[in-house]
Design a protein around this motif. Structure first.
Motif, PDB file in Angstrom:
ATOM      1  N   ASN A 224       0.807  -1.224   0.000  1.00  0.00           N
ATOM      2  CA  ASN A 224       0.000   0.000   0.000  1.00  0.00           C
ATOM      3  C   ASN A 224       0.840   1.274   0.000  1.00  0.00           C
ATOM      4  OD1 ASN A 224       0.909  -0.213   2.658  1.00  0.00           O
ATOM      5  ND2 ASN A 224      -0.937   0.725   3.500  1.00  0.00           N
ATOM      6  N   ASN A 225       2.163   1.125  -0.101  1.00  0.00           N
ATOM      7  CA  ASN A 225       3.019   2.312  -0.215  1.00  0.00           C
ATOM      8  C   ASN A 225       3.758   2.357  -1.541  1.00  0.00           C
ATOM      9  OD1 ASN A 225       4.109   4.756   0.985  1.00  0.00           O
ATOM     10  ND2 ASN A 225       6.066   3.695   1.095  1.00  0.00           N
ATOM     11  N   LEU A 246      -6.498  10.712  -0.100  1.00  0.00           N
ATOM     12  CA  LEU A 246      -6.816   9.537   0.707  1.00  0.00           C
ATOM     13  C   LEU A 246      -5.758   8.478   0.473  1.00  0.00           C
ATOM     14  CD1 LEU A 246      -8.850   7.874   2.481  1.00  0.00           C
ATOM     15  CD2 LEU A 246      -9.870   7.095   0.336  1.00  0.00           C
ATOM     16  N   HIS A 247      -5.299   7.872   1.542  1.00  0.00           N
ATOM     17  CA  HIS A 247      -4.288   6.820   1.416  1.00  0.00           C
ATOM     18  C   HIS A 247      -4.497   5.821   2.546  1.00  0.00           C
ATOM     19  CE1 HIS A 247       0.239   5.548   1.527  1.00  0.00           C
ATOM     20  NE2 HIS A 247      -0.517   4.652   0.917  1.00  0.00           N
ATOM     21  N   ASN A 248      -4.978   4.619   2.182  1.00  0.00           N
ATOM     22  CA  ASN A 248      -5.186   3.593   3.196  1.00  0.00           C
ATOM     23  C   ASN A 248      -4.695   2.239   2.682  1.00  0.00           C
ATOM     24  OD1 ASN A 248      -7.263   2.559   1.508  1.00  0.00           O
ATOM     25  ND2 ASN A 248      -8.782   3.886   2.511  1.00  0.00           N
ATOM     26  N   GLU A 249      -5.098   1.167   3.323  1.00  0.00           N
ATOM     27  CA  GLU A 249      -4.625  -0.169   2.945  1.00  0.00           C
ATOM     28  C   GLU A 249      -5.095  -0.600   1.567  1.00  0.00           C
ATOM     29  OE1 GLU A 249      -2.627  -2.411   4.546  1.00  0.00           O
ATOM     30  OE2 GLU A 249      -2.176  -0.871   6.035  1.00  0.00           O
ATOM     31  N   ASN A 250      -6.185  -0.001   1.099  1.00  0.00           N
ATOM     32  CA  ASN A 250      -6.815  -0.485  -0.139  1.00  0.00           C
ATOM     33  C   ASN A 250      -6.650   0.415  -1.347  1.00  0.00           C
ATOM     34  OD1 ASN A 250      -7.997  -2.791   1.229  1.00  0.00           O
ATOM     35  ND2 ASN A 250      -9.420  -1.324   2.174  1.00  0.00           N
TER      36      ASN A 250
END
Length: 265
Positions: A224-225, A246-250
């Motif tokens: 995710n990075n 927005l930046h998350n696991e998905n």
């Protein structure tokens, strides 16, 4: 440092061992017979040198003179990609030694000098990039018996505490290169903005891995990075007017030079 350095023959024998020209046992025997080394010391020197060139942590230590000469010789004789691995190995060694109460101040200063040769040298960065790309292609050949679902499950389990160096089929690789090779595999080696890629002469696809949070800012090597980008979009992502929404696991949602993007991991 000049030729005929007292440690030159030690480096030569250690390098011959790394290249498979002689065995560690023969290198040790030579140092004992020709340089009057204690057998235990000779074994330690050879083992540490091999660990350094594989980027692996080691627990026994040597004098700073040895490490400084090894770094100098690796840099001038074997190039920055091997120097990069040796520096990683020494940093891992220092982390271990610190737990024993030894700060290794002088060795840290030597490491900093050689780290600058890597960080501030554009050609060095290119050499490391080429070496990394080669490693990733080689690692990818081990995925043939696995499905994308299996690789995705492995990526979900990647943690920041895993060792810097991993062993695959008896060969040492950078852990980061395995993760990036896996990401390229499951994302079909395509730019996640325009779906393009560069077709190399060997028939393989070339695509670049971009870190959302840069490694210099402690960005992780987790799926995710990292997004896959063609060279043009990679430069635009790094240098353009970018805003992360927005930046998350998905997923990641961002604007780049006035355009909106949403990329799923």
């Amino acid at each position: 440092m000049t030729k005929n350095h007292p440690l030159e023959i030690v480096y030569i024998k250690a390098k011959e061992t790394f290249l498979g020209l002689i065995s560690p046992k023969d290198a040790t025997a030579f140092l004992v017979k020709e340089r009057n080394f204690n057998p235990s010391s000779a074994t330690t020197v050879i083992r540490i040198f091999l660990k350094m060139l594989n980027g692996e942590r080691f627990t026994r230590t040597l004098s700073v003179e040895y490490f400084e000469y090894f770094l100098y010789s690796i840099y001038t004789d074997m190039g920055v990609s091997k120097l990069d691995l040796a520096l990683k190995s020494l940093n891992e060694h220092i982390l271990y030694i610190n737990t024993k109460g030894d700060s290794k101040v002088t060795l840290k200063k030597v490491i900093q000098i050689y780290a600058q040769k890597v960080l501030l040298n554009e050609n060095a960065q290119k050499e490391i990039q080429i070496e990394d790309e080669f490693e990733q292609e080689e690692i990818a050949t081990t995925f043939k018996s696995k499905s994308k679902e299996e690789i995705i499950e492995e990526l979900k389990n990647v943690t920041s505490i895993e060792p810097e160096i991993i062993i695959i089929n008896g060969k040492a690789y950078k852990r980061d290169n395995k993760t990036i090779a896996q990401i390229k595999f499951v994302r079909d080696y395509k730019c996640q903005i325009c779906s393009s890629y560069i077709l190399k002469a060997n028939g393989k696809r070339y695509i670049e891995a971009a870190h959302i949070i840069p490694k210099a800012l402690k960005g992780s090597e987790k799926a995710n990075n990292i997004i896959l980008l063609c060279p043009n979009h990679h430069k635009e992502f790094d240098l353009g007017n970018r805003q992360i929404l927005l930046h998350n696991e998905n997923e990641i949602q961002f604007t780049l030079n006035g355009k909106d993007f949403c990329i799923n991991f």
